[in-house]
Design an enzyme around this catalytic site. Structure first.
Site, PDB file in Angstrom:
ATOM      1  N   LYS A   5      45.696  58.421  49.553  1.00 51.50           N
ATOM      2  CA  LYS A   5      44.296  57.985  49.415  1.00 51.50           C
ATOM      3  C   LYS A   5      44.236  56.464  49.447  1.00 51.50           C
ATOM      4  CE  LYS A   5      42.414  57.802  45.154  1.00 51.50           C
ATOM      5  NZ  LYS A   5      41.936  56.451  44.807  1.00 51.50           N
ATOM      6  N   ASN A   6      45.132  55.818  48.722  1.00 50.86           N
ATOM      7  CA  ASN A   6      45.051  54.358  48.569  1.00 50.86           C
ATOM      8  C   ASN A   6      45.617  53.588  49.748  1.00 50.86           C
ATOM      9  OD1 ASN A   6      43.766  54.914  46.225  1.00 50.86           O
ATOM     10  ND2 ASN A   6      45.471  54.352  44.882  1.00 50.86           N
TER      11      ASN A   6
ATOM     12  N   ARG B   8      34.152  52.652  44.136  1.00 54.91           N
ATOM     13  CA  ARG B   8      34.464  51.230  44.004  1.00 54.91           C
ATOM     14  C   ARG B   8      35.167  50.705  45.253  1.00 54.91           C
ATOM     15  NH1 ARG B   8      35.631  47.023  41.567  1.00 54.91           N
ATOM     16  NH2 ARG B   8      37.585  45.990  42.056  1.00 54.91           N
TER      17      ARG B   8
ATOM     18  N   CYS C 239      34.275  50.961  36.188  1.00 50.73           N
ATOM     19  CA  CYS C 239      34.394  52.407  36.049  1.00 50.73           C
ATOM     20  C   CYS C 239      35.036  52.677  34.697  1.00 50.73           C
ATOM     21  CB  CYS C 239      35.235  52.983  37.181  1.00 50.73           C
ATOM     22  SG  CYS C 239      36.896  52.382  37.123  1.00 50.73           S
TER      23      CYS C 239
ATOM     24  N   ARG D 162      36.809  45.955  36.348  1.00 52.35           N
ATOM     25  CA  ARG D 162      37.116  45.830  37.776  1.00 52.35           C
ATOM     26  C   ARG D 162      36.395  44.656  38.450  1.00 52.35           C
ATOM     27  NH1 ARG D 162      38.801  51.245  39.114  1.00 52.35           N
ATOM     28  NH2 ARG D 162      39.987  50.414  40.847  1.00 52.35           N
ATOM     29  N   PRO D 163      36.586  43.428  37.968  1.00 51.53           N
ATOM     30  CA  PRO D 163      35.937  42.279  38.622  1.00 51.53           C
ATOM     31  C   PRO D 163      36.474  42.064  40.035  1.00 51.53           C
ATOM     32  CG  PRO D 163      37.588  41.517  37.084  1.00 51.53           C
ATOM     33  CD  PRO D 163      37.491  43.013  36.891  1.00 51.53           C
ATOM     34  N   MET D 164      35.799  41.182  40.793  1.00 51.63           N
ATOM     35  CA  MET D 164      36.246  40.872  42.163  1.00 51.63           C
ATOM     36  C   MET D 164      36.460  39.376  42.355  1.00 51.63           C
ATOM     37  SD  MET D 164      34.037  43.509  44.512  1.00 51.63           S
ATOM     38  CE  MET D 164      34.738  42.747  45.966  1.00 51.63           C
TER      39      MET D 164
ATOM     40  N   LEU E 193      38.971  37.474  42.319  1.00 49.61           N
ATOM     41  CA  LEU E 193      40.100  37.051  43.174  1.00 49.61           C
ATOM     42  C   LEU E 193      39.778  37.285  44.653  1.00 49.61           C
ATOM     43  CD1 LEU E 193      43.069  38.378  41.028  1.00 49.61           C
ATOM     44  CD2 LEU E 193      42.002  36.117  41.000  1.00 49.61           C
TER      45      LEU E 193
ATOM     46  N   ASP F  79      48.753  54.242  37.800  1.00 48.20           N
ATOM     47  CA  ASP F  79      48.106  55.500  38.208  1.00 48.20           C
ATOM     48  C   ASP F  79      48.894  56.730  37.789  1.00 48.20           C
ATOM     49  OD1 ASP F  79      46.811  54.231  41.365  1.00 48.20           O
ATOM     50  OD2 ASP F  79      46.176  53.977  39.291  1.00 48.20           O
TER      51      ASP F  79
ATOM     52  N   VAL G 282      47.801  46.928  33.178  1.00 48.44           N
ATOM     53  CA  VAL G 282      47.031  46.661  34.400  1.00 48.44           C
ATOM     54  C   VAL G 282      45.522  46.770  34.162  1.00 48.44           C
ATOM     55  CG1 VAL G 282      46.639  47.387  36.790  1.00 48.44           C
ATOM     56  CG2 VAL G 282      48.959  47.396  35.841  1.00 48.44           C
TER      57      VAL G 282
ATOM     58  N   ARG H  81      38.320  63.556  43.645  1.00 45.92           N
ATOM     59  CA  ARG H  81      38.306  62.227  44.295  1.00 45.92           C
ATOM     60  C   ARG H  81      39.697  61.866  44.809  1.00 45.92           C
ATOM     61  NH1 ARG H  81      36.951  57.772  40.600  1.00 45.92           N
ATOM     62  NH2 ARG H  81      37.654  56.689  42.459  1.00 45.92           N
TER      63      ARG H  81
HETATM   64  C1  EPZ Z   1      43.878  49.781  43.373  1.00 47.96           C
HETATM   65  O1  EPZ Z   1      42.695  49.425  42.676  1.00 47.96           O
HETATM   66  C2  EPZ Z   1      43.923  51.290  43.401  1.00 47.96           C
HETATM   67  N1  EPZ Z   1      42.772  51.809  44.133  1.00 47.96           N
HETATM   68  C3  EPZ Z   1      43.930  51.843  41.976  1.00 47.96           C
HETATM   69  O2  EPZ Z   1      44.066  53.262  42.058  1.00 47.96           O
HETATM   70  C4  EPZ Z   1      45.147  51.283  41.246  1.00 47.96           C
HETATM   71  O3  EPZ Z   1      45.132  51.726  39.900  1.00 47.96           O
HETATM   72  C5  EPZ Z   1      45.114  49.750  41.290  1.00 47.96           C
HETATM   73  O4  EPZ Z   1      45.039  49.301  42.662  1.00 47.96           O
HETATM   74  C6  EPZ Z   1      46.351  49.135  40.658  1.00 47.96           C
HETATM   75  O5  EPZ Z   1      47.496  49.600  41.298  1.00 47.96           O
HETATM   76  C7  EPZ Z   1      42.808  51.808  45.495  1.00 47.96           C
HETATM   77  O6  EPZ Z   1      43.773  51.375  46.108  1.00 47.96           O
HETATM   78  C8  EPZ Z   1      41.608  52.366  46.191  1.00 47.96           C
HETATM   79  P1  EPZ Z   1      43.627  45.738  41.405  1.00 47.96           P
HETATM   80  P2  EPZ Z   1      42.193  47.864  42.673  1.00 47.96           P
HETATM   81  O7  EPZ Z   1      42.694  44.852  42.128  1.00 47.96           O
HETATM   82  O8  EPZ Z   1      42.479  47.256  43.982  1.00 47.96           O
HETATM   83  C9  EPZ Z   1      42.123  42.963  37.895  1.00 47.96           C
HETATM   84  C10 EPZ Z   1      43.522  55.482  41.636  1.00 47.96           C
HETATM   85  O9  EPZ Z   1      43.643  56.142  40.590  1.00 47.96           O
HETATM   86  N2  EPZ Z   1      41.394  42.226  38.937  1.00 47.96           N
HETATM   87  O10 EPZ Z   1      45.087  45.658  41.709  1.00 47.96           O
HETATM   88  O11 EPZ Z   1      40.812  47.827  42.152  1.00 47.96           O
HETATM   89  C11 EPZ Z   1      41.527  44.341  37.658  1.00 47.96           C
HETATM   90  O12 EPZ Z   1      40.461  44.258  36.730  1.00 47.96           O
HETATM   91  C12 EPZ Z   1      42.989  54.070  41.546  1.00 47.96           C
HETATM   92  O13 EPZ Z   1      43.837  55.878  42.786  1.00 47.96           O
HETATM   93  C13 EPZ Z   1      40.761  41.027  38.607  1.00 47.96           C
HETATM   94  O14 EPZ Z   1      40.802  40.594  37.455  1.00 47.96           O
HETATM   95  O15 EPZ Z   1      43.182  47.262  41.560  1.00 47.96           O
HETATM   96  C14 EPZ Z   1      42.694  45.114  37.090  1.00 47.96           C
HETATM   97  O16 EPZ Z   1      42.784  44.849  35.708  1.00 47.96           O
HETATM   98  C15 EPZ Z   1      42.577  53.703  40.138  1.00 47.96           C
HETATM   99  N3  EPZ Z   1      40.081  40.350  39.566  1.00 47.96           N
HETATM  100  C16 EPZ Z   1      43.910  44.499  37.798  1.00 47.96           C
HETATM  101  O17 EPZ Z   1      43.449  43.250  38.345  1.00 47.96           O
HETATM  102  C17 EPZ Z   1      40.008  40.805  40.860  1.00 47.96           C
HETATM  103  O18 EPZ Z   1      39.376  40.131  41.704  1.00 47.96           O
HETATM  104  C18 EPZ Z   1      44.447  45.328  38.952  1.00 47.96           C
HETATM  105  O19 EPZ Z   1      43.378  45.546  39.832  1.00 47.96           O
HETATM  106  C19 EPZ Z   1      40.647  42.017  41.190  1.00 47.96           C
HETATM  107  C20 EPZ Z   1      41.345  42.710  40.216  1.00 47.96           C
END
Ligand code: EPZ
Length: 419
Positions: free
Chosen positions: A22-23, A92, A116, A121-123, A125, A306, A328, A398
């Site tokens: 999926k990811n 998301r 969620c 889940r901020p953006m 970065l 995960d 995480v 999902r």
């Molecule tokens: C991806 O989410 C995966 N989803 C998640 O899988 C997975 O848990 C996660 O990576 C970590 O491995 C998909 O690939 C679709 P991150 P993502 O950005 O990209 C913080 C599942 O169960 N952060 O690596 O959203 C954030 O808040 C899902 O399949 C910022 O602070 O994860 C988190 O604490 C759940 N600022 C940490 O980083 C940002 O701009 C990791 O988030 C972006 C992220």
């Protein structure tokens, strides 16, 4: 609402073929926007999240034809229209179109995907990287509008190895003027899969899988149609291994890349699970006593967040005390309360859960809060005595294709009930 009725106590035995990841699928589908051509993607898992991404691409003007697990995505007619709030809120990861839309059109407007159950889940970065490439980002009234006459390559250092930010910035950099370097990049296998797909369409990306990814900007005319097979889902496969282990079963997983699962396999072996690996399969066998282990979730190649809920279910029945620390996401212990309803002895202290192994779990009335927590509760219910009712199983859909069908084929007793 849909629920599972689960009667535990059977050992799972047999073989499961893992679906495509999926990811890996979600960023690859988003990347189809870049080349304005017809792309063929194989091994696409039939999941709710993938269906949402298909709806997002269709809304943007792409033509998506599904033939079983093969998606044909023609992005010729994609336009930079504003993506509606309800569509964005459904998943998301729809935010993954940000990079490819900005890269191809120089402008994009999406609704903020929102947090969620597992965290805010901020953006920030994602935005910081795009701003470094010359984009102007405006966030207001829940919308994100990004504009750039033409993105220019930049040297970007991510504060933390965000998976989504790494993927969005890789896609944004493909058509930028000049070269981009992403430092402290995520190293998950899904980054390598995205790089491989981008390079198949004519992009010039290297270094994915390491903490430094370099992208040489190309012209739109350099990009062309591409065909790609998505890598197997290491988290789905890991979930099935834990289900086999907790029931004392013997299950072989096929269509897997064991190397991608190494962080999990190492920890399961430490817990006393007997695991055999081949080139493209992993087998759990034997019903040895599970031993307590400590887990700290980390970005790849650390232990995957995960898989944290699923391992907590397994360790609830281990001999001894396990400490599980979630580094995480800030709110990924929603499954603790539900496991305790089954008789698990778990205390949460800050970002750690202290799991005292118990003799047995008993069935209960439970609710799934997100896809991995839901999967963990299915796993616990498979090992519990008597029956479990698990609500909100559409969360599980999902990320898992027909989970009850796959497990019933191995001897589980799960019935899906539609209210
Ligand atoms: C991806 O989410 C995966 N989803 C998640 O899988 C997975 O848990 C996660 O990576 C970590 O491995 C998909 O690939 C679709 P991150 P993502 O950005 O990209 C913080 C599942 O169960 N952060 O690596 O959203 C954030 O808040 C899902 O399949 C910022 O602070 O994860 C988190 O604490 C759940 N600022 C940490 O980083 C940002 O701009 C990791 O988030 C972006 C992220």
């Amino acid at each position: 609402m849909q629920k599972f009725l689960i009667v535990g106590g059977n050992r799972l035995k047999g073989t499961i073929r893992a679906s495509g990841s999926k990811n890996a699928t979600l960023p690859v589908l988003a990347a189809c926007i870049l080349n304005g051509s017809k792309n063929i993607i194989h091994e696409v898992p039939i999941l709710k999240d993938v269906a949402v991404m298909k709806d997002v691409l269709t809304y943007l003007g792409a033509r998506v034809v599904c033939e079983g697990s093969t998606f044909i995505v023609d992005s010729a007619d994609v336009q930079p229209v504003e993506i509606s709030e309800d569509l964005m809120r459904r998943m998301r990861a729809s935010n993954l179109v940000l990079g490819s839309m900005l890269g191809r059109f120089g402008r994009v407007k999406i609704s903020y995907p929102g947090g969620c159950q597992i965290g805010s889940r901020p953006m920030n970065l994602h935005f910081k990287g795009m701003q470094a490439m010359g984009a102007v980002i405006k966030e207001r009234y829940g919308y994100i509008a990004a504009r750039a006459e033409k993105l220019t390559g930049a040297d970007i250092h991510l504060d933390l190895p965000s998976v989504g930010a790494t993927e969005n910035l890789m896609m944004a950099a493909v058509l930028a003027r000049g070269n981009t370097t992403i430092r402290n990049a995520a190293k998950e296998p899904e980054m390598v899969d995205l790089q491989n797909f981008l390079n198949k369409m004519g992009a010039r990306v290297k270094g994915a899988g390491t903490d430094t990814i370099k992208i040489e900007g190309v012209r739109p005319s350099d990009l062309h149609a591409a065909e790609h097979t998505v890598i197997p889902d290491r988290i789905e496969a890991g979930t099935h291994l834990v289900a086999a282990a907790i029931t004392g079963g013997e299950v072989t997983l096929t269509n897997v890349i064991p190397e991608h699962m190494e962080p999990l396999l190492a920890k399961m072996r430490e817990a006393g699970v007997d695991i055999i690996t081949g080139d493209d399969y992993v087998r759990v066998q034997g019903a040895g006593q599970i031993r307590a282990v400590d887990i700290k979730t980390m970005p790849y190649p650390g232990f995957p967040t995960d898989m944290q809920p699923q391992m907590m279910a397994l360790l609830s029945l281990a001999e001894g005390t396990s400490i599980i620390t979630e580094t995480v996401f800030e709110n990924r212990f929603k499954h603790v309360g539900e496991l305790r309803r089954m008789g698990a002895d778990i205390k949460v202290e800050g970002q750690s859960a202290i799991v005292e192994g118990v003799e047995r779990l008993s069935g209960a009335y439970l609710e799934a809060s997100d896809l991995r927590a839901g999967a963990a509760l299915v796993i616990a219910a498979l090992a519990a005595e008597n029956g479990t009712i698990l609500e909100n199983v559409t969360h599980i859909d999902r990320g898992y294709e027909r989970l009850e069908t796959k497990y019933n084929a191995l001897g589980a007793r799960i019935v899906r009930v539609h209210d």
